[in-house]
Structure formats: structure tokens, C-alpha cells
Design a protein around this motif. Structure first.
Motif, PDB file in Angstrom:
ATOM      1  N   LYS A  58      -0.502  37.438  48.333  1.00 14.68           N
ATOM      2  CA  LYS A  58      -1.727  37.450  49.136  1.00 14.68           C
ATOM      3  C   LYS A  58      -2.958  37.369  48.247  1.00 14.68           C
ATOM      4  CE  LYS A  58       0.211  39.816  53.168  1.00 14.68           C
ATOM      5  NZ  LYS A  58       0.201  41.035  54.016  1.00 14.68           N
ATOM      6  N   ASN A  59      -2.940  38.072  47.144  1.00 17.65           N
ATOM      7  CA  ASN A  59      -4.070  38.006  46.204  1.00 17.65           C
ATOM      8  C   ASN A  59      -4.213  36.600  45.627  1.00 17.65           C
ATOM      9  OD1 ASN A  59      -4.656  40.694  46.584  1.00 17.65           O
ATOM     10  ND2 ASN A  59      -3.656  41.392  44.718  1.00 17.65           N
ATOM     11  N   SER A  60      -3.101  36.000  45.255  1.00 24.67           N
ATOM     12  CA  SER A  60      -3.127  34.667  44.655  1.00 24.67           C
ATOM     13  C   SER A  60      -3.613  33.622  45.648  1.00 24.67           C
ATOM     14  CB  SER A  60      -1.734  34.281  44.156  1.00 24.67           C
ATOM     15  OG  SER A  60      -1.271  35.198  43.203  1.00 24.67           O
ATOM     16  N   SER A  61      -3.083  33.686  46.869  1.00 27.38           N
ATOM     17  CA  SER A  61      -3.482  32.724  47.885  1.00 27.38           C
ATOM     18  C   SER A  61      -4.953  32.875  48.238  1.00 27.38           C
ATOM     19  CB  SER A  61      -2.623  32.902  49.143  1.00 27.38           C
ATOM     20  OG  SER A  61      -3.006  31.993  50.151  1.00 27.38           O
ATOM     21  N   SER A  62      -5.402  34.130  48.343  1.00 26.95           N
ATOM     22  CA  SER A  62      -6.809  34.379  48.641  1.00 26.95           C
ATOM     23  C   SER A  62      -7.715  33.844  47.539  1.00 26.95           C
ATOM     24  CB  SER A  62      -7.032  35.884  48.821  1.00 26.95           C
ATOM     25  OG  SER A  62      -8.402  36.166  49.045  1.00 26.95           O
ATOM     26  N   GLN A  63      -7.300  34.056  46.302  1.00 24.70           N
ATOM     27  CA  GLN A  63      -8.084  33.571  45.165  1.00 24.70           C
ATOM     28  C   GLN A  63      -8.128  32.048  45.130  1.00 24.70           C
ATOM     29  OE1 GLN A  63      -6.771  35.138  41.382  1.00 24.70           O
ATOM     30  NE2 GLN A  63      -7.974  33.687  40.207  1.00 24.70           N
ATOM     31  N   ALA A  64      -6.974  31.421  45.347  1.00 22.27           N
ATOM     32  CA  ALA A  64      -6.902  29.962  45.261  1.00 22.27           C
ATOM     33  C   ALA A  64      -7.631  29.283  46.411  1.00 22.27           C
ATOM     34  CB  ALA A  64      -5.441  29.511  45.237  1.00 22.27           C
ATOM     35  N   SER A  65      -7.589  29.879  47.601  1.00 21.80           N
ATOM     36  CA  SER A  65      -8.177  29.238  48.780  1.00 21.80           C
ATOM     37  C   SER A  65      -9.670  29.498  48.930  1.00 21.80           C
ATOM     38  CB  SER A  65      -7.443  29.694  50.044  1.00 21.80           C
ATOM     39  OG  SER A  65      -7.564  31.100  50.221  1.00 21.80           O
ATOM     40  N   ALA A  66     -10.234  30.363  48.100  1.00 22.80           N
ATOM     41  CA  ALA A  66     -11.679  30.617  48.149  1.00 22.80           C
ATOM     42  C   ALA A  66     -12.445  29.409  47.613  1.00 22.80           C
ATOM     43  CB  ALA A  66     -12.008  31.852  47.319  1.00 22.80           C
ATOM     44  N   LEU A  67     -13.722  29.325  47.946  1.00 20.94           N
ATOM     45  CA  LEU A  67     -14.559  28.260  47.418  1.00 20.94           C
ATOM     46  C   LEU A  67     -14.544  28.314  45.893  1.00 20.94           C
ATOM     47  CD1 LEU A  67     -16.601  25.976  48.121  1.00 20.94           C
ATOM     48  CD2 LEU A  67     -18.408  27.704  47.883  1.00 20.94           C
ATOM     49  N   ASP A  68     -14.245  27.205  45.278  1.00 26.51           N
ATOM     50  CA  ASP A  68     -14.118  27.078  43.819  1.00 26.51           C
ATOM     51  C   ASP A  68     -12.889  27.799  43.275  1.00 26.51           C
ATOM     52  OD1 ASP A  68     -16.365  25.490  43.629  1.00 26.51           O
ATOM     53  OD2 ASP A  68     -17.713  27.155  43.163  1.00 26.51           O
ATOM     54  N   GLY A  69     -11.934  28.139  44.155  1.00 23.92           N
ATOM     55  CA  GLY A  69     -10.702  28.776  43.704  1.00 23.92           C
ATOM     56  C   GLY A  69      -9.950  27.919  42.704  1.00 23.92           C
ATOM     57  N   TYR A  70      -9.935  26.625  42.938  1.00 18.78           N
ATOM     58  CA  TYR A  70      -9.365  25.675  41.980  1.00 18.78           C
ATOM     59  C   TYR A  70     -10.458  25.063  41.107  1.00 18.78           C
ATOM     60  CZ  TYR A  70      -4.626  25.568  43.961  1.00 18.78           C
ATOM     61  OH  TYR A  70      -3.347  25.901  44.357  1.00 18.78           O
ATOM     62  N   LEU A  71     -11.496  24.583  41.747  1.00 23.10           N
ATOM     63  CA  LEU A  71     -12.533  23.853  41.009  1.00 23.10           C
ATOM     64  C   LEU A  71     -13.172  24.704  39.925  1.00 23.10           C
ATOM     65  CD1 LEU A  71     -14.104  21.155  40.865  1.00 23.10           C
ATOM     66  CD2 LEU A  71     -15.799  22.187  42.407  1.00 23.10           C
ATOM     67  N   GLY A  72     -13.358  26.006  40.186  1.00 25.36           N
ATOM     68  CA  GLY A  72     -14.026  26.877  39.232  1.00 25.36           C
ATOM     69  C   GLY A  72     -13.106  27.576  38.258  1.00 25.36           C
ATOM     70  N   ASN A  73     -11.817  27.319  38.353  1.00 24.98           N
ATOM     71  CA  ASN A  73     -10.838  27.956  37.473  1.00 24.98           C
ATOM     72  C   ASN A  73     -10.247  26.888  36.558  1.00 24.98           C
ATOM     73  OD1 ASN A  73      -8.602  29.175  36.261  1.00 24.98           O
ATOM     74  ND2 ASN A  73      -8.115  30.404  38.064  1.00 24.98           N
ATOM     75  N   GLN A  74     -10.643  26.895  35.301  1.00 27.28           N
ATOM     76  CA  GLN A  74     -10.256  25.822  34.394  1.00 27.28           C
ATOM     77  C   GLN A  74      -8.754  25.777  34.125  1.00 27.28           C
ATOM     78  OE1 GLN A  74     -12.413  23.393  33.372  1.00 27.28           O
ATOM     79  NE2 GLN A  74     -13.758  24.467  34.796  1.00 27.28           N
ATOM     80  N   THR A  75      -8.044  26.871  34.365  1.00 23.60           N
ATOM     81  CA  THR A  75      -6.601  26.877  34.106  1.00 23.60           C
ATOM     82  C   THR A  75      -5.813  26.172  35.210  1.00 23.60           C
ATOM     83  OG1 THR A  75      -6.321  29.046  35.145  1.00 23.60           O
ATOM     84  CG2 THR A  75      -6.730  29.004  32.765  1.00 23.60           C
ATOM     85  N   ILE A  76      -6.368  26.056  36.416  1.00 26.01           N
ATOM     86  CA  ILE A  76      -5.639  25.412  37.512  1.00 26.01           C
ATOM     87  C   ILE A  76      -6.419  24.261  38.139  1.00 26.01           C
ATOM     88  CG2 ILE A  76      -4.365  27.528  38.050  1.00 26.01           C
ATOM     89  CD1 ILE A  76      -6.195  27.898  40.483  1.00 26.01           C
ATOM     90  N   LYS A  77      -7.583  23.968  37.638  1.00 27.87           N
ATOM     91  CA  LYS A  77      -8.425  22.891  38.185  1.00 27.87           C
ATOM     92  C   LYS A  77      -7.677  21.562  38.161  1.00 27.87           C
ATOM     93  CE  LYS A  77     -12.920  20.649  37.386  1.00 27.87           C
ATOM     94  NZ  LYS A  77     -14.149  20.672  36.529  1.00 27.87           N
ATOM     95  N   LEU A  78      -7.720  20.843  39.282  1.00 32.42           N
ATOM     96  CA  LEU A  78      -7.092  19.537  39.367  1.00 32.42           C
ATOM     97  C   LEU A  78      -8.037  18.475  38.793  1.00 32.42           C
ATOM     98  CD1 LEU A  78      -5.531  21.257  41.556  1.00 32.42           C
ATOM     99  CD2 LEU A  78      -5.112  19.089  42.721  1.00 32.42           C
ATOM    100  N   LEU A  79      -7.491  17.663  37.907  1.00 33.19           N
ATOM    101  CA  LEU A  79      -8.249  16.584  37.292  1.00 33.19           C
ATOM    102  C   LEU A  79      -7.637  15.243  37.709  1.00 33.19           C
ATOM    103  CD1 LEU A  79      -8.557  18.179  33.735  1.00 33.19           C
ATOM    104  CD2 LEU A  79     -10.271  18.213  35.565  1.00 33.19           C
ATOM    105  N   PHE A  80      -8.096  14.176  37.110  1.00 32.39           N
ATOM    106  CA  PHE A  80      -7.483  12.880  37.382  1.00 32.39           C
ATOM    107  C   PHE A  80      -5.995  12.932  37.027  1.00 32.39           C
ATOM    108  CE2 PHE A  80     -11.625  11.249  37.982  1.00 32.39           C
ATOM    109  CZ  PHE A  80     -11.551   9.926  38.430  1.00 32.39           C
ATOM    110  N   PRO A  81      -5.150  12.257  37.801  1.00 34.21           N
ATOM    111  CA  PRO A  81      -3.738  12.166  37.407  1.00 34.21           C
ATOM    112  C   PRO A  81      -3.622  11.604  35.993  1.00 34.21           C
ATOM    113  CG  PRO A  81      -4.071  11.285  39.617  1.00 34.21           C
ATOM    114  CD  PRO A  81      -5.433  11.542  39.054  1.00 34.21           C
ATOM    115  N   PRO A  82      -2.625  12.037  35.231  1.00 32.88           N
ATOM    116  CA  PRO A  82      -2.490  11.583  33.840  1.00 32.88           C
ATOM    117  C   PRO A  82      -2.528  10.068  33.688  1.00 32.88           C
ATOM    118  CG  PRO A  82      -0.965  13.357  34.266  1.00 32.88           C
ATOM    119  CD  PRO A  82      -1.586  13.013  35.588  1.00 32.88           C
ATOM    120  N   GLU A  83      -1.866   9.370  34.618  1.00 32.06           N
ATOM    121  CA  GLU A  83      -1.825   7.915  34.501  1.00 32.06           C
ATOM    122  C   GLU A  83      -3.165   7.264  34.835  1.00 32.06           C
ATOM    123  OE1 GLU A  83      -0.379   8.965  38.661  1.00 32.06           O
ATOM    124  OE2 GLU A  83      -0.159   9.718  36.613  1.00 32.06           O
ATOM    125  N   ALA A  84      -4.093   8.060  35.355  1.00 28.13           N
ATOM    126  CA  ALA A  84      -5.413   7.522  35.714  1.00 28.13           C
ATOM    127  C   ALA A  84      -6.533   8.034  34.806  1.00 28.13           C
ATOM    128  CB  ALA A  84      -5.738   7.875  37.164  1.00 28.13           C
TER     129      ALA A  84
END
Length: 242
Positions: A58-84
Motif C-alpha cells: 500500500k505504501n509503495s502503490s501510494s508513493q508510485a501513483s502520486a503526482l511525480d511518483g515516477y517522474l520525480g523519482n530518478q530510480t524508477i523514472k521512465l525514459l525513452f526505450p533503450p532502442e529509441a
């Protein structure tokens, strides 16, 4: 029962084992054996681990689903796919960096939107945990609970996340932006291999990987930090050597 108590002691000591010799660790186990009032039952251990995992999920899901949960976390931030990545590099070189940034933001917003749907899938895996599973986690590595969840829920998580992520990245505009980026790149003369604008599989996998990373961090907190044990049973199971 002796083995169970020693296992609980070991779990509580896992964060400090590297700085102690095995004699000290075994002494702590014997201290627990000497002071325990009947010890913990296998049912208590199983229930305690299920509670710990549920809290962590529940803590993890809450953290990830918050605004900037992914975008603001450099360890899990999604970037361009490797092939792109070469696409991003080329487009930034020709002045289209803002388009790349918009895509990255939209992609992470999609992951944040999808992450909120993870809890029921994880909880189902936790509910099915057996006593033997629980004891195995107690005796396992410091991320043993996370590895258990990966083994038991990755397939269901992927199946559930795929349509959710597809809808999410469509709604945030990530799919269209990536398609536009790929089309723009593919029109550049002499770029060589064209890129595939299909994004769903990559986004789904990266979103799930990020969630598991957060779950592992929550597991570590509960194992090592008494303040993270928010119920009496968690304190009993994870603090039995204190």
C-alpha cells in the motif's frame, strides 16, 4: 519452535549481520530463546509477514501513483526505450528537446495512473501465501518477500497492467507523442534503422519494475526500522530480538 524463533531473530538482525560475527548473531538468538514467553507460532509469523507485505504494498502503490511518483523519482523514472535513445539524442540535436520532454512526462504520468491499480493484485498473491512460504521468507535474504511477490504476481500484474497502461499512456498523450517522435525521426535522411512506435510493452514492464523496487525499499524499512512496524503483530514478529 526453536528453529522458528532463531529465524525471527535472524530476520531482525539481517541489517547488522555484516558488522557482526556469527557468534554474536547466535548469541542474540539464544537470548531470544531464553527470554521468549512461549515464542511465536507459525500462524503468527505467517500473519505478521502478510501484514508486513500488505503495508509495504500500500505504501509503495501510494508513493508510485502520486503526482511525480515516477517522474520525480530518478530510480524508477521512465525514459525513452533503450532502442529509441538514439532518437531522443538526434531530436534534441535538431532542436526538438521540448517534444522529448513532453513525451517523458506523459509516459510517467501514465505509469503513475496505472500504479494505483496494483494493490488488489499484490494482495491476492499475499492471501495465497502458505506458512511454508512465510518461513522461507523469514530465513531468506533481506528482499525475500519482494522476490516472493515477483515470483507469484508478475504474470498477473503484467496481464492486468497491460490494458491499464495502454489506456493510461493514451490518455496522457504519451502514445501519440511517441508516434509523432518516431514519425519525425523516421523522416530524417540517412538515420538508418527506423524505430517502432509501439510503446505499451516497454511502459508496462518499466512501471512494474519501478513498483517492485519501491516494494523492496518498504520491505527493508520494516525489517530494519522499528518505526515502520505499524501494528502490534508486526512489532512482535519483527522486533522479537529487541
Amino acid at each position: 519452535m526453536r528453529k522458528i524463533i532463531i529465524a525471527v531473530c535472524f530476520l531482525g538482525s539481517v541489517s547488522s549481520c555484516q558488522s557482526q560475527n556469527w557468534g554474536n548473531v547466535l548469541k542474540q538468538a539464544n537470548d531470544v530463546l531464553s527470554s521468549a514467553k512461549g515464542g511465536l507460532t507459525t500462524e503468527e509469523i505467517s500473519k505478521g509477514l502478510k501484514e508486513a507485505l500488505t503495508v509495504g504494498i500500500k505504501n509503495s502503490s501510494s508513493q508510485a501513483s502520486a503526482l511525480d511518483g515516477y517522474l520525480g523519482n530518478q530510480t524508477i523514472k521512465l525514459l525513452f526505450p533503450p532502442e529509441a535513445r538514439k532518437v531522443e539524442e538526434k531530436l534534441r540535436q535538431i532542436g526538438l528537446g521540448s517534444q522529448c520532454d513532453k513525451f517523458i512526462t506523459a509516459l510517467n504520468r501514465g505509469a503513475e495512473k496505472a500504479a494505483g491499480q496494483a494493490v488488489p493484485i499484490f494482495v491476492d498473491a499475499i492471501t495465497k501465501m502458505t506458512i511454508q512460504d512465510a518461513l522461507g521468507i523469514l530465513k531468506g535474504d533481506k528482499d525475500a518477500a519482494t522476490q516472493y511477490l515477483k515470483k507469484t504476481s508478475t504474470e498477473a500484474l503484467t496481464n492486468a497492467f497491460s490494458p491499464i497502461m495502454d489506456e493510461a499512456i493514451n490518455s496522457t498523450g504519451a502514445t501519440k507523442l511517441y508516434g509523432d517522435i518516431a514519425t519525425t525521426y523516421n523522416k530524417i535522411p540517412f538515420v538508418g534503422q527506423k524505430v517502432n512506435p509501439d510503446l505499451k510493452g516497454y511502459a508496462t514492464q518499466k512501471a512494474i519494475d519501478g513498483l517492485f523496487l519501491l516494494v523492496a525499499q518498504e520491505e527493508q524499512k520494516i525489517r530494519e526500522n522499528p518505526a515502520a512496524r505499524v501494528t502490534d503483530l508486526l512489532k512482535k514478529v519483527f522486533g522479537s530480538n529487541q
